[in-house]
Scaffold this motif. Structure first.
Motif, short mmCIF file in Angstrom:
data_model
loop_
_atom_site.label_atom_id
_atom_site.label_comp_id
_atom_site.label_asym_id
_atom_site.label_seq_id
_atom_site.Cartn_x
_atom_site.Cartn_y
_atom_site.Cartn_z
N ASN A 9 11.58 -23.64 28.61
CA ASN A 9 12.50 -23.38 27.50
C ASN A 9 12.42 -21.94 26.84
N GLU A 22 20.31 -14.84 27.11
CA GLU A 22 19.48 -15.45 27.95
C GLU A 22 18.79 -16.44 27.36
N LYS A 29 12.61 -25.67 37.41
CA LYS A 29 13.53 -26.13 36.28
C LYS A 29 13.24 -24.60 35.40
N ASN A 30 14.32 -24.48 34.68
CA ASN A 30 14.04 -23.02 33.55
C ASN A 30 13.07 -23.71 32.55
N SER A 76 17.23 -20.97 27.45
CA SER A 76 16.90 -22.20 28.14
C SER A 76 16.42 -23.47 27.29
N PRO A 77 16.85 -24.46 26.99
CA PRO A 77 18.12 -24.93 27.50
C PRO A 77 19.23 -24.16 26.89
N LYS A 82 14.90 -22.61 37.79
CA LYS A 82 15.73 -23.37 38.45
C LYS A 82 16.31 -22.96 40.02
#
Length: 2044
Positions: free
Chosen positions: A869, A896, A866-867, A898-899, A782
C-alpha cells in the motif's frame, strides 16, 4: 588469413619460429534450440599453439555445457555445445597462443526458439490515431541469409573498412563476400545510373568534436528536381536545410556536395542511415553508438621534435573502434598516425609518429556520445645538428629504434645494398645500407649524404659522403662518418687510399680495457690517432698497433679521463668515434638479499616485489615472469622510481607460479636479479573420466586418477558429490583420504540414474563455502521481490565469486534456480522478477567460490507477490503551461500508487466540465480539453486518493492567442525634450492579464529600430527626444505566444505637433491631476511561509495619499504588512505568508482632485518548506520598519525579534572600486550590550572595529548605523553573509564573485550638456547584474541612470541621462574581482543661450521640491497652529482688558454723579434744624453707603462678567484644543476598537455564513445527489444494457478472432511440420522425385496462399464492418453524454442561482444585525469618550487656572521687589552714599542661550579628574594628588595616575618647576607618576603636577578661515577644509547639526595626517546649519565649527484668515513661510509683536 587478428610478442622471431595463425577459421552458426552446435578450427604455428575458447557474456568452463575436443589426425580443434539454449546465443572467440604471439578469431552463434507467442493486441490500440511514418521498401530477410543491412553498408564502405564491417555482422567467408559484393555493386551502379550522373567521395557517418554526427558525399543528379529521402532503420526522416539550428536532422547542399548532420546525438540515434534518390538507394552508412564511459581519460602529452607521442584512453565497455580527431579534424590510421585497440576492445591508443611543430594542438577521442580531450606540446630537438637537407640527425637511441622497426625490410634489401656499396655509388649518400620512409629517407645527416657528381675521376660523385657497414644493436651503437679528402669513401680499386671499415662509438667499462679499430683498403700506409683534436702516441698510456690493413687503439684500465672523441687520419682521410666510460648498474645489497627470497601467495591474492638501487642515469628497468617481459597494464602494475622499482601482480593465478626476474640496463651493460613466485591454489580436477568398477542394485564403486596439478601443496583428501538425474541439487556422499582413489556408494536406489563429481582438497582449507544467512525480504511488489542476505561465515579458503538463488512456490516441493552457477549474483541483494502476482514464495541462497556452490541457506519467510500500500505520488509534474486558443489542452500526469487510486480533476477548486475528457491508464492520468478558449485558463488540480491517503497537485494553464496589434498611436509633447506616447489597448487585453506592450523607436540619426521600453502594462510611455531629428515609434502587443504586428505612430520631427517653448521665460506647467493607476497590481500565488511582494505605480498631483486594504480592512497600521510609497511606486511586503493572508488586496489613492484604486487576489499554497529569509534593502531612505515583537521567517528556524526596536536603511553588499566589499544597515538595539555576530555561510567571522588595518573583516558603529566591510577580496570571500543580534538573524545578503573577464572594456565618453552618455562593457560569461559607480559612488537604476542588460546577460550598459557638468568624472563597472573604468567629459552646449531652465527642468525641480515640502509639512502645520493659538490668546486678553477699563470708567462716572446729587440733596435739606440735620446726615450716609455698595456690587458684577467672559474665551480655546486632542485619541481608539470589533464580527459572520452555507450545501447536495442518483440509476441501467450487449459482441468477436488465430497457428505449425518431413523425404529420394514433389508443394502452396488471401480479405472486411459499427456506437454514446451533460449543467446552474439568492439574503441579514450592534457599541463608546473628555478638560482647566494664578502672583512680587530695589538705589545715589549691597543669593536670570551653553558639555583641562559622563576625555587623571603630612626628616610621597602611559608631565612647587637636582626623586611607573624626598621645613608648600601629551591642534589661521560661514546657492557644491597637527593615530569625524556625516552619494570626505576636507554635492535649502569637525587621538580631542548657508527662493506663506475686531478694523492672519524657521527674523517684514497681523481699515 582475413578476419584473424595476430599479436606478436617479440621484436624478432627466431629462425624457423612463427606466430600462431588459423589455417581454417570457425564458421558462424544458426541452429535450432535443443540441437547441437559445433565450431571447428585448424591452427598453425611453431611451436604448436594452445587453443582456448571464450564467449562475451559468460564463460565456457562448464564441461556439461561446452565440450572442447582435439582430433590429432585431422588437427581440428572443436567446441561442441550440446542441447543449445537460447541464452547461449553469443559471440564466441577462439584463441591460438604460443610463446611468440597470439591469434584471435571471432564467430557468432544464433539460436532459433521454438516458442513463438503472438499475443493479440488490444483492439482499441489498433484504432488509436497514430502518426503515419513512411517506411522504406526493403527486401524481407530469408532464413539463413545475411542481414540485408550488411550489403547496404558494404556497398558504401571503403575497402579499408571491409574487415571491420564484416566483423560487426559476423561474416567470415571473405572470398565469397567479395564475389557477392562485386555482383551487387554492378546491380547498384545500374540502378543509380538512372537517377545519378556522378557519385563519389562518400564518407561514413561519425561524431565530430562539436557533438554532431555527420556524413557526406558528392552527387550530381540527372534531374535536379529528383526528390531525396533519408531513412533511419527503414523509417523516413524529416530533415531541414541546415539554416535552422533547432532541427534534429539537416541536409545541407553546397554545389554537388551533400552534408547530412544529426544534432544533439543520443544513444537512440544509432542505426542504419540510407539516402535514396526517388526510389533508388545511393548511399548507406551504419551508425553504431556504444553506451560506454571513459574509465581512463586522455592525458596531456609532450614530445621532442622527431619523436613519437602516444595518447591512450580506457573505456568502460568494449568498443571495436572510436573516432580520433586532431584539432577537430578526424584522423585515420596511416603513415602519420597509428591507431591500435587492445584485445578486450577497452584500451585505445593513438600514436603520432615523427612529431613536428605543426602537430601540436588538441587531440580528441570520441566514443559514442562521450569524448575526452588532451593537448600535445612539441618541443624543438636540442640535439639536432642540421646536417644534410633534412637535418635528420637523430640520436643513437632514436636510430636504434628505427633500425629495429625496419630490420625485416633491410634484411630483404641487404644484397642490393652491398652491391651498391662495392660499386662506390655515393649518389644517394648511402654506404652499405639505404633507408626509406621515417628511418632516414636517403640516409642524410650523419649516416650519409650525397648529390650528383660531375667529376669523372671520382666515380661516386665529387660531393658524395659514404659510410661503411652500419652496425646497430639494441643500445644504439652506430659507426661514425668516414670522410675522404674530396668527400669520397673508396675501396682502393681506383688507387686511392680509403677506409673499408671506419671507427665505431663504444661504451667502455671503468677499469676495463677498450679497443678502437678501423680497416683501410691498403696496408702500405700508416695513420695518425687523435683524441679531442690532440695527437696520440704510445707514451700517452694507450697501445697503438697495426695488423695488415687493420689499425687498433687499445686503452688499458679505462677511467673518466679516457672519454672523448677519437679520430684516425691517413692521407687526408679520417674517421672518428666517441668513447664513453661508465659502470654497470648495481643493486642495493640488502634489497638483493631480500629479493632472492621466494614470495608465496594464495590464488586471487596480490603479489608484490621491490628492488632498491642507487640512482643512475640512462637506466632501463625490465621485469620478467618465466622469461616473458611484464608490461604495465591490466593486472600488472610496474612503478619505476629513481632509486627503486616495484612490481605488483593482482589477483594471482596458479599459472603465474614461476621465476620473477628484474633487469637493470644502461649503455654499459645490464645486470639481473632473480626471485620466485609461488601461487597456492586448490588442486585441479582428477584426470581422465570417472570409471565405475562395480555396479549392484544397492551400491556403486567409483574410481578416478589423481589431479595433474596439486595446487602447490599435496592433496589431502577427495570429496564425492552426487546428483540424481532430473534434480538440480548436489549432495555430498563421501570424503576419502588422498591415498584412496576409489569410493563405494551404498545409498543408491535401483533404477535411478546418478551423476557424480569428485573434488580434490589440499592444505589450503575447505573448498566449498558455508551456507549464507537466510534471505530477508526488503520489499515485495506484484512483479518483483527484493531480497538481501549476509555472507557465509566460511568462504572455503578462496574468494566468494557470487551467489546462487533458488525459489520455491507455496504448496510445492520443487526448488527452482534463478541463475546459473557460471553467472553468479554479484553482491548481497537480488531482485526476483520471475514471480506471479498473488502467489507466495520462499527463497534460499548458496555461496559460490572457485570450487563451486556450497550448502544452501535456510529458507526465507513466505512472501506474497503483491504491491504494498502506497500513498499516491506524482512523478515530475509540470506546474505551468501555455496553450494557443483553439488548440486542445492535454495535461498528462504520471503517478505511482497502490492500490490504484481514484482520480478526480478540478478547475479552480470545482469539478471540471463533463465535456472534458479524462483518460486514466495504469500509472497515468490525462485531462483533455478540446478546442480551448480563454475561459479555460485557470488552475487545474488533480486529486488522487486511495486507502493510503490523498495527494493533489496544481497546474496553472493559460490559454492565449497571438496578440492583435494595439490601437492608433498618438504623440504629445508636454515639456521640451519629452514626448508622451499613448495608444489604444490591444483587443486581447481584456482576456489576457499577462499582455504587455513593447515600444520601439526610429530616428533620423541612427536610422535603425531599437527597443526603448518593454514589459509595459499601461498604454502610455514618455521618452526623450532631440531637437532637429525626426522620430517614428512602433508599439507591439506581447504575451506568452510572441509579438503582434506593430502599430505605427505619426512622424514626429521638424514641423510635427511640437510645443513652442518661449525663448525668454521658462514655461510654468501645472502638474495638478487626479490620481491614476499607471501599473496595476498583479495576481499572486505564493506558497505558505514564503515572501510576497506586491507593487503598483500611482500618479497624481498633489501627491495622493495611498492606503492598502485586505478584504476591505485598511492594513497601513498593521505590523504584519510593510508598505512603502517611493515617488509613486507603492509596494507592500509580506515577510512570511500565512493562510489568513489570502484574499483580495486593494490600493486606494486619494488627493483633492479625485480617487483611483486597483485590486488583486493573493492565493496561498499549502507548502511547508521555508525559504531563507533575507531583508530587501531600502532605497532612497525609505521609512523604517518597526519590528516590535513581530515574528518573521529566519535562516532555517523562526526567530523572535526581541532584541531590536527598529531596523531600516538596509543596503545590500557591494564591491567598491578600492577592492573592498561593504554593506550597512541602521539598527536600534533594545539593549546596547547585545552581542552582534557576523557569519559567512554559517561560520562565525572574527571582525575588528575598523581601527586595525590588518583585520580582514570590520564593523564600525556610527550612531545607529552599522557598517560592515571586507578587505582584500578574493574568490574565497563569496558566500552568504548574515548579521545576528544574540541568536536572532537581522539581515542576510549574498556576495557573489563571478569568475569572468571583460571582453570589452569601458571607453571614455565626451558628450554635450543635455545629451545622454552611454557606457558599455561585454563579459566573457553571463552575469545577471553588475555594480556601476560614478566617482566611486554606487549607482542605481532610476530617473538619472538607466541600467540595462542584454538577454544573454553578457552585455551591460549604463546610460547617464541629460548630462550636466557635475556628471563628469570616472565611471566604473565592477563584476566579481574585475573592474573597468571610463571617463565622462561634459562640454557646454554651444546652442544654449543661458536663458534658464526650460519647462521640463522647472517641472523636474518642482517635483523634487515636493519631496522636501512633504517632509516639512508637519513642522509648518505645528508652528502655524501654535502661533494661531497665541494670537487668539492675545486677542482674548486685549478684549478682556478693554471691557474692564470701560466698565470701570462707567462705574466711576456713575458713582461720581450719584455722590454729587446726594451731597446737593443733603445741603438742600440741612436748613430745618439740628436733629433733622443729624437725620439727614444719617440718611445721607446710609444712602451714600448703599450707593457705594450698589456701585461696588455693580462694578464687581461687571468685572466678574468680564472675567467670566474672558475665562470662557480661554476655556473655549482650551476646550477646543483639548477636544481636538481627545477627538484624535478617541478616533484612533475608536478605529482600533472598530477594527477589532469588525474582525470579530466578520469572523462571526463568516463562521455563521460558513455553517449556514454548509447546511444549505448539504441539503442541496443531498437533493441534487438524490436526483442525480435517480438519473444515474436510469442512465446506468441503459448503459449497463448497452455495455452488456457491446461486451457480448466484443467477446464473440474476440472468441472468433482467437479461434481464427489458433487455427492459423495450428495450420502454420502443421505446414512447418509437413515442410520439414517433406524436406527430409526429399533428401532421400532422387532428383527427379524431388522436382515432382517440389512442383506439387508449389501448387499446394499457391492454393494455400489463395485461400489465405481470401481469408485475409474476409477478415479485413469483417474488421472494417466491426470498426464502422463501433464508431457509430461511439458517436451515439457521445451524443447521449452531451445531452446528459447539458441537463446536468442546467440543473447545476439553477442550483447555484438558488444557493446564491439564499446566500445573499442570509448575508444581508447578518450585515443588518452587525450594523445595529455596531451602532449600539459606537453610541456607548461615544458617550463614554465624551464623559472622559469633559472630565479631562475640567481638570486641565483647573490646572491652567492655578498655574496662571501662581504666575501672576510671582510676577507682581517680582515687579514690587525690583521697584523697591530701584527706589533704594535712587535714594542712595541722591544721598551720595555708595553702599556695598550684599545680596543673599538672589536669583539670576539666564537667557535661553545661556541655558544652552550651561547644558553643553565642555572637555576638562589636562590634569582635572574627569567625571564618568564624559565619553571622550583625552589625557586625564584617573587619580589625582592628595594632601600629605610628613615629619621632618621623613620621606613624603605624592603620586597621581594618568590615562595614557605615553604622556609625560612636570612638577611644580608654589608655581616653580621642580627637577631631580632640587633634592627630589622623580619617577614614572607606567601610568603612575610620583615624587619622594626627605622632608625639611622648607619643603612645605603647594605641589602641582601638569600632564603633557601630543593632542591634536588647529592653528589660529586655519581655525579663523574655517569658522567663516560658507554661503552657496541651492544646487551648488560646498566644501570645508581644516589643517591640523597632532600625533597619530588621529580619528576625524564630520557632523552636520550634531549628526555624523558618512561618505555616500552626495558626501565626500578626504582625510590625511595633516588636513581633512568635506565636500557636499548639490546642496539644498534644508542643508543650512552648523558644520562641525571633531579631531581626536589618545591624548585629547579638538573641535571646530562653521556654518553652511544655502540660499534659495523663499516659499509662500500658509493660508490667510480675516477677522473683524470692531467696527472699522479687520485682522489679517496667515501661517508663516516654511523658510521662516531657518531665516533671521530681521529679514522678514513686520514688527515682532504683530508679525502676522495687520489692522485694515474697513472701506465698506
Amino acid at each position: 588469413m582475413p578476419g584473424v587478428m595476430i599479436t606478436q610478442y617479440v621484436m624478432e622471431l627466431p629462425r624457423g619460429k612463427t606466430t600462431p595463425d588459423f589455417t581454417r577459421k570457425p564458421i558462424a552458426l544458426t541452429v535450432q534450440e535443443g540441437k547441437v552446435g559445433i565450431f571447428k578450427a585448424v591452427v598453425s604455428g611453431d611451436p604448436a599453439p594452445t587453443v582456448t575458447w571464450s564467449r562475451n557474456k559468460a564463460d565456457t568452463s562448464d564441461p556439461e555445457l561446452y565440450k572442447i575436443k582435439y582430433d590429432q589426425r585431422s588437427r581440428e580443434h572443436t567446441l561442441e555445445i550440446p542441447n543449445v539454449k537460447v541464452e547461449q546465443a553469443d559471440t564466441y572467440k577462439c584463441f591460438a597462443t604460443n610463446p611468440y604471439g597470439k591469434a584471435t578469431c571471432t564467430v557468432t552463434l544464433g539460436v532459433m526458439s521454438d516458442a513463438q507467442t503472438n499475443d493479440p493486441e488490444d483492439f482499441r490500440k489498433m484504432l488509436k490515431k497514430t502518426k503515419i511514418v513512411k517506411k522504406r521498401k526493403e527486401k524481407p530477410k530469408k532464413e539463413g541469409e545475411i542481414d540485408p543491412k550488411f550489403w547496404e553498408v558494404m556497398l558504401s564502405a571503403k575497402k579499408s573498412d571491409y574487415e571491420r564491417v564484416c566483423h560487426e555482422f559476423g561474416v567470415t567467408d571473405y572470398r565469397w563476400m567479395l564475389k557477392q559484393l562485386n555482383l551487387k555493386k554492378k546491380e547498384r551502379e545500374d540502378e543509380q545510373a538512372k537517377v545519378v550522373e556522378k557519385l563519389d567521395n562518400m564518407k561514413p557517418i561519425e561524431i565530430n568534436t562539436s557533438g554532431r554526427a555527420e556524413f557526406e558525399f558528392d552527387m550530381k543528379l540527372n534531374d535536379p528536381n529528383s526528390k531525396i529521402f533519408v531513412y533511419k532503420n527503414g523509417d523516413m526522416l524529416d530533415f531541414g536545410d541546415g539554416s535552422d539550428d533547432s532541427s534534429k536532422h539537416n541536409m545541407k547542399k553546397t554545389g554537388d556536395k551533400y552534408l547530412f548532420s544529426v544534432n544533439n546525438v543520443s544513444l537512440n540515434d544509432g542505426g542504419l542511415y540510407q539516402v535514396d534518390v526517388d526510389d533508388v538507394n545511393v548511399f548507406s552508412t551504419n551508425f553504431t553508438i556504444p553506451d560506454v564511459e571513459f574509465n581512463g581519460m586522455l592525458m596531456d602529452a609532450k614530445a621532442v621534435e622527431g619523436h613519437d607521442a602516444v595518447f591512450e584512453c580506457i573505456l568502460s565497455g568494449p568498443s571495436p573502434q572510436i573516432t580520433w580527431c586532431a584539432n577537430d579534424v578526424s584522423v585515420k590510421h596511416g603513415d602519420k598516425y597509428s591507431i591500435t585497440v587492445s584485445e578486450d576492445k577497452l584500451t585505445h591508443k593513438l600514436t603520432v609518429k615523427d612529431c613536428k611543430l605543426e602537430d601540436k594542438g588538441m587531440y580528441t577521442a570520441i566514443a559514442g556520445i562521450k569524448s575526452s580531450r588532451a593537448s600535445l606540446a612539441v618541443d624543438e630537438d636540442p640535439n639536432a645538428r642540421g646536417k644534410g637537407r633534412g637535418g635528420a640527425g637523430e640520436g643513437t637511441n632514436d636510430l636504434a629504434r628505427r633500425l629495429a622497426d625496419e630490420q625485416a625490410r633491410l634484411q630483404r634489401e641487404k644484397d642490393e645494398a652491398a652491391r651498391r656499396a662495392k660499386s662506390g655509388d655515393g649518389g644517394d649518400g648511402s654506404g652499405s645500407l639505404g633507408f626509406e620512409d621515417s628511418s632516414g629517407g636517403d640516409a642524410r645527416g650523419k649516416s650519409g649524404l650525397g648529390d650528383e657528381g660531375t667529376n669523372d675521376d671520382v666515380a661516386s660523385g665529387q660531393h658524395g659522403m659514404g659510410r661503411g657497414d652500419l652496425v646497430a644493436d639494441e643500445l644504439g651503437g652506430v659507426e661514425s662518418d668516414v670522410v675522404g679528402p674530396s668527400g669520397t669513401a673508396g675501396d682502393g680499386t681506383d688507387g686511392k687510399v680509403g677506409f673499408a671499415n671506419g671507427l665505431s662509438d663504444i661504451n667502455a667499462l671503468r677499469g676495463k680495457s677498450a679497443e678502437l679499430m678501423c680497416t683501410l683498403n691498403t696496408d702500405k700506409v700508416d695513420g695518425v690517432w687523435y683524441k679531442n683534436g690532440e695527437k696520440l702516441t704510445s707514451t700517452d698510456g694507450v697501445m697503438i698497433c697495426k695488423d695488415s690493413c687493420t689499425h687498433k687503439l687499445i686503452i688499458q684500465n679505462c677511467n673518466d679521463a679516457d672519454a672523448g672523441l677519437y679520430e684516425f687520419e691517413v692521407n687526408g682521410c679520417r674517421t672518428q668515434a666517441m668513447v664513453r666510460v661508465g659502470d654497470l648498474p648495481e643493486f642495493d645489497p640488502d634489497a638483493l638479499q631480500k629479493f632472492s627470497n621466494p614470495v608465496m601467495v594464495k590464488a586471487g591474492q596480490n603479489a608484490s616485489f621491490k628492488m632498491s638501487f642507487p640512482p643512475q642515469a640512462s637506466l632501463e628497468i625490465k621485469w620478467f615472469n618465466k622469461g616473458s617481459r611484464l608490461h604495465d597494464g591490466g593486472s600488472v602494475k610496474v612503478l619505476n622510481e629513481s632509486n627503486h622499482s616495484r612490481l605488483q601482480i593482482k589477483d594471482c593465478l596458479r599459472s603465474d607460479t614461476g621465476e620473477i626476474k628484474i633487469q637493470l640496463k644502461n649503455p654499459f651493460g645490464s645486470i639481473e636479479a632473480v626471485s620466485s613466485l609461488i601461487v597456492l591454489d586448490k588442486p585441479g580436477p582428477p584426470q581422465g573420466l570417472l570409471e565405475t568398477n562395480e555396479t549392484t542394485s544397492s551400491a556403486l564403486e567409483l574410481k578416478w586418477n589423481p589431479p595433474k596439478d596439486d595446487g602447490g601443496s599435496e592433496v589431502t583428501n577427495y570429496i564425492i558429490e552426487r546428483q540424481q538425474v532430473g534434480q538440480n541439487t548436489w549432495k555430498k556422499v563421501g570424503d576419502v583420504l588422498s591415498n584412496h582413489l576409489t569410493f563405494r556408494d551404498r545409498s543408491v536406489s535401483l533404477g535411478k540414474r546418478y551423476t557424480y563429481r569428485i573434488y580434490a582438497q589440499n592444505l589450503e582449507g575447505i573448498m566449498f563455502p558455508g551456507p549464507p544467512a537466510p534471505p530477508k525480504v526488503v520489499s515485495a511488489f506484484k512483479n518483483c521481490i527484493n531480497l538481501t542476505w549476509a555472507p557465509p561465515g566460511e568462504d572455503g579458503g578462496t574468494k566468494i565469486l557470487g551467489y546462487l538463488m533458488e525459489k520455491r512456490k507455496k504448496d510445492t516441493n520443487l526448488w527452482v534456480t534463478l541463475n546459473l552457477v557460471n553467472e553468479p549474483i554479484q553482491g548481497l541483494k537480488y531482485a526476483v522478477k520471475d514471480v506471479s502476482e498473488g502467489s507466495e514464495y520462499e527463497f534460499r541462497v548458496s555461496a559460490i567460490n572457485m570450487s563451486g556452490s556450497g550448502e544452501p541457506s535456510a529458507p526465507s519467510v513466505m512472501v506474497c507477490a503483491k504491491n504494498p500500500n502506497m500513498k499516491p505520488f506524482f512523478k515530475d509534474p509540470e506546474d505551468f503551461m501555455v496553450v494557443r486558443s483553439g488548440n486542445s489542452i492535454r495535461i498528462k500526469i504520471n503517478y505511482e500508487a497502490s492500490p490504484m487510486p481514484e482520480i478526480r480533476w478540478l478547475k479552480n477548486g470545482k469539478p471540471v466540465s463533463p465535456w472534458n475528457q479524462i483518460i486514466n491508464t495504469d500509472g497515468t492520468s490525462t485531462l483533455v480539453v478540446p478546442s480551448s478558449k480563454y475561459s479555460d485558463s485557470g488552475v487545474y488540480t488533480i486529486v488522487a486518493k486511495n486507502s493510503s491517503g490523498q495527494t493533489s497537485f496544481d497546474i496553472e494553464v493559460r490559454v492565449a492567442d497571438e496578440p492583435k496589434p494595439p490601437g492608433p498611436v498618438e504623440l504629445e509633447q508636454v515639456v521640451h525634450g519629452k514626448v508622451f506616447i499613448t495608444w489604444a489597448p490591444s483587443p486581447n487585453q481584456e482576456n489576457d492579464d499577462r499582455l504587455h506592450y513593447l515600444v520601439a523607436e526610429h530616428n533620423s540619426n541612427t536610422r535603425i529600430w531599437r527597443t526603448i521600453s518593454d514589459h509595459l502594462f499601461s498604454t502610455t510611455h514618455t521618452t526623450n527626444i532631440q531637437s532637429g531629428q525626426e522620430y517614428h515609434f512602433r508599439v507591439y502587443a506581447k504575451n506568452d505566444l510572441g509579438l503582434s504586428d506593430p502599430s505605427d505612430s505619426p512622424t514626429w520631427g521638424f514641423n510635427s505637433n511640437r510645443v513652442s517653448v518661449p525663448s525668454n521665460v521658462s514655461a510654468m506647467v501645472s502638474l495638478e491631476r487626479p490620481p491614476s493607476i499607471l501599473v496595476p497590481l498583479k495576481l499572486h500565488t505564493t506558497p505558505k511561509g514564503y515572501q510576497c511582494y506586491m507593487t503598483c505605480a500611482v500618479r497624481g498631483s498633489p501627491t495622493p495619499h495611498v492606503e492598502w486594504y485586505h478584504n476591505g480592512i485598511c492594513i497601513n497600521s498593521n505590523h504584519n504588512y510593510y508598505t512603502t510609497n517611493a515617488f509613486g511606486v507603492c509596494s507592500m511586503y509580506i515577510l512570511r505568508v500565512r493562510d489568513e493572508d489570502s484574499g483580495e488586496y486593494k490600493v486606494v489613492a486619494v488627493n483633492s482632485l479625485g480617487r483611483a484604486e486597483c485590486s488583486t487576489v493573493l492565493k496561498v499554497k499549502g507548502v511547508s518548506k521555508l525559504a531563507q529569509y533575507c531583508f530587501i534593502a531600502e532605497q532612497n531612505g525609505a521609512a523604517a520598519l518597526n519590528l516590535g515583537s513581530q515574528r518573521v521567517s529566519g535562516w532555517e528556524k523562526q526567530l523572535d525579534y526581541k532584541y531590536v526596536e527598529k531596523i531600516h536603511k538596509m543596503k545590500q553588499i557591494e564591491v567598491k572600486t578600492d577592492g573592498t566589499a561593504k554593506f550597512e544597515l541602521d539598527m536600534k538595539l533594545k539593549d546596547p550590550s547585545s552581542k552582534i555576530s557576523l557569519f559567512k555561510d554559517g561560520e562565525m567571522l572574527d571582525y575588528g572595529d575598523g581601527t586595525d588595518d590588518s583585520k580582514k573583516h570590520n564593523m564600525q558603529k556610527l550612531g545607529e548605523t552599522f557598517l560592515f566591510s571586507i578587505k582584500d577580496l578574493g574568490p574565497e570571500d563569496a558566500g552568504l553573509y548574515q548579521v545576528d543580534v544574540e541568536e536572532a538573524n537581522m539581515f542576510s545578503t549574498p556576495l557573489t564573485l563571478p569568475d569572468v573577464e571583460f571582453d570589452s572594456m569601458l571607453k571614455d565618453m565626451t558628450v554635450v550638456q543635455g545629451q545622454d552618455a552611454m557606457f558599455k562593457c561585454a563579459l566573457s560569461a553571463p552575469v545577471p547584474k553588475i555594480t556601476w559607480c560614478a566617482n566611486d559612488i554606487s549607482l542605481e537604476h532610476g530617473d538619472k541612470y538607466d541600467v540595462t542588460v542584454s538577454e544573454n546577460k553578457q552585455v551591460h550598459k549604463l546610460s547617464v541621462k541629460n548630462c550636466k557638468p557635475e556628471d563628469k568624472g570616472v565611471y566604473s563597472a565592477i563584476v566579481g574581482l574585475k573592474s573597468s573604468h571610463g571617463t565622462l567629459v561634459v562640454d557646454e552646449d554651444p546652442n544654449a543661450g543661458g536663458k534658464g531652465d526650460d519647462a521640463y527642468e522647472q517641472a523636474r525641480r518642482v517635483a523634487e521640491e515636493q519631496i522636501r515640502l512633504q517632509r516639512e509639512k508637519d513642522e509648518g502645520e505645528r508652528t502655524a497652529q501654535a502661533e494661531k493659538e497665541e494670537a487668539n490668546r492675545r486677542r482674548a486678553l486685549a478684549k478682556r482688558d478693554e471691557a474692564e477699563r470701560r466698565a470701570q470708567a462707567e462705574r466711576d462716572e456713575a458713582a461720581r454723579m450719584t455722590a454729587q446729587a446726594e451731597r446737593d440733596e443733603v445741603a438742600r435739606k440741612a436748613l430745618p434744624g439740628e436733629k433733622a440735620q443729624d437725620e439727614r446726615d444719617e440718611a445721607a450716609r446710609k444712602a451714600l453707603v448703599e450707593r457705594d455698595e450698589a456701585a461696588r456690587r455693580k462694578a464687581q458684577d461687571e468685572r466678574d462678567e468680564a472675567a467670566r467672559r474672558a475665562q470662557e474665551d480661554r476655556d473655549e480655546a482650551a476646550r477646543r484644543k483639548a477636544q481636538d486632542e481627545r477627538d484624535e485619541a478617541a478616533r484612533r481608539a475608536q478605529e482600533e476598537r472598530d477594527e477589532a470589533a469588525r474582525r470579530k464580527a466578520q469572523d462571526e459572520r463568516d463562521e455563521a455564513a460558513r455553517r449556514a452555507q454548509e447546511e444549505r450545501d448539504e441539503a442541496a447536495r443531498r437533493k441534487a445527489q438524490d436526483e442525480r442518483d435517480e438519473a444515474d440509476r436510469s442512465a446506468q441501467e441503459e448503459r449497463d444494457e448497452a455495455a452488456r450487449r457491446k461486451a457480448q459482441e466484443e467477446r464473440d468477436e474476440a472468441a472468433r478472432r482467437a479461434q481464427e488465430e489458433r487455427d492459423e497457428a495450428a495450420r502454420r505449425k502443421a505446414q512447418d511440420e509437413s515442410d520439414e518431413a517433406a524436406r527430409r523425404a526429399q533428401e532421400e529420394r532422387d532428383e527427379a522425385a524431388r522436382r515432382k514433389a517440389q512442383d506439387e508443394r508449389d501448387e499446394a502452396a499457391r492454393r494455400a496462399q489463395e485461400e489465405r488471401d481470401k481469408a485475409a480479405r474476409r477478415k479485413a472486411q469483417d474488421e472494417r464492418d466491426e470498426a464502422e459499427r463501433r464508431a457509430q456506437e461511439e458517436r451515439d454514446e457521445a451524443a447521449r453524454r452531451k445531452a446528459q451533460e447539458e441537463r446536468d449543467e442546467a440543473a447545476r446552474r439553477a442550483q447555484e442561482e438558488r444557493d446564491e439568492a439564499a446566500r445573499r439574503k442570509a448575508q444581508d441579514e447578518r450585515d443588518e444585525a452587525a450594523r445595529r450592534a455596531q451602532e449600539e457599541r459606537d453610541e456607548a463608546a461615544r458617550r463614554k469618550a465624551q464623559e472622559e473628555r469633559d472630565e479631562a478638560a475640567r481638570r486641565a482647566q483647573e490646572e491652567r487656572d492655578e498655574a496662571a494664578r501662581r504666575k501672576a502672583h510671582d510676577e507682581r512680587d517680582e515687579a514690587a521687589r525690583r521697584a523697591q530695589v530701584e527706589q533704594e538705589a535712587k535714594e542712595n545715589l541722591a544721598d551720595g552714599i555708595i553702599k556695598d549691597d550684599k545680596r543673599d543669593g538672589s536669583d539670576v536670570n539666564v537667557s535661553d542661550g545661556d541655558e544652552t551653553k550651561k547644558k553643553r558639555k565642555r572637555r576638562p583641562r589636562v590634569g582635572e579628574l574627569v567625571p564618568d559622563t564624559i565619553t571622550d576625555p583625552g589625557v586625564h587623571f584617573l587619580s589625582g594628588l592628595s594632601n600629605t603630612s610628613a615629619n621632618v626628616g621623613e620621606s613624603a610621597e605624592l603620586s597621581c595616575k594618568l590615562s595614557s602611559e605615553d604622556s609625560a608631565g612636570m612638577w611644580y612647587k608654589d608655581g616653580k618647576k621642580l627637577e631631580s637636582k632640587d633634592g627630589l626623586q622623580l619617577s614614572k611607573m607606567v601610568l603612575i607618576t610620583n615624587i619622594i624626598s626627605t622632608c625639611q621645613d622648607k619643603d612645605s608648600g603647594t605641589y602641582k603636577f601638569e600632564a603633557e601629551g601630543h593632542p591634536p591642534r588647529i592653528d589660529a589661521e586655519a581655525l579663523g578661515k574655517f569658522s567663516e560661514p560658507v554661503i552657496v546657492k541651492a544646487g551648488e557644491n560646498a566644501s570645508f577644509k581644516v589643517h591640523f597637527s597632532g600625533k597619530d593615530p588621529i580619528k576625524i569625524q564630520w557632523f552636520q547639526e550634531d549628526e555624523e556625516l558618512l561618505e555616500g552619494h552626495s558626501v565626500q570626505i578626504e582625510k590625511s595626517s595633516t588636513h581633512s576636507c568635506l565636500r557636499l554635492a548639490k546642496c539644498q535649502r534644508r542643508d543650512t546649519g552648523e558644520i562641525k569637525i571633531k579631531i581626536r587621538n589618545k591624548f585629547d580631542s579638538v573641535e571646530a565649527a562653521s556654518q553652511l548657508i544655502v540660499l534659495d527662493d523663499p516659499r509662500p506663506t500658509g493660508p490667510v484668515e480675516l477677522e473683524q475686531n470692531v467696527q472699522g478694523t479687520v485682522t489679517v492672519t496667515w501661517a508663516p513661510s516654511p523658510d521662516e524657521i531657518r531665516d533671521d527674523p530681521s529679514a522678514l517684514h513686520g514688527d515682532e509683536e504683530g508679525l502676522h497681523q495687520a489692522d485694515v481699515a474697513d472701506s465698506g
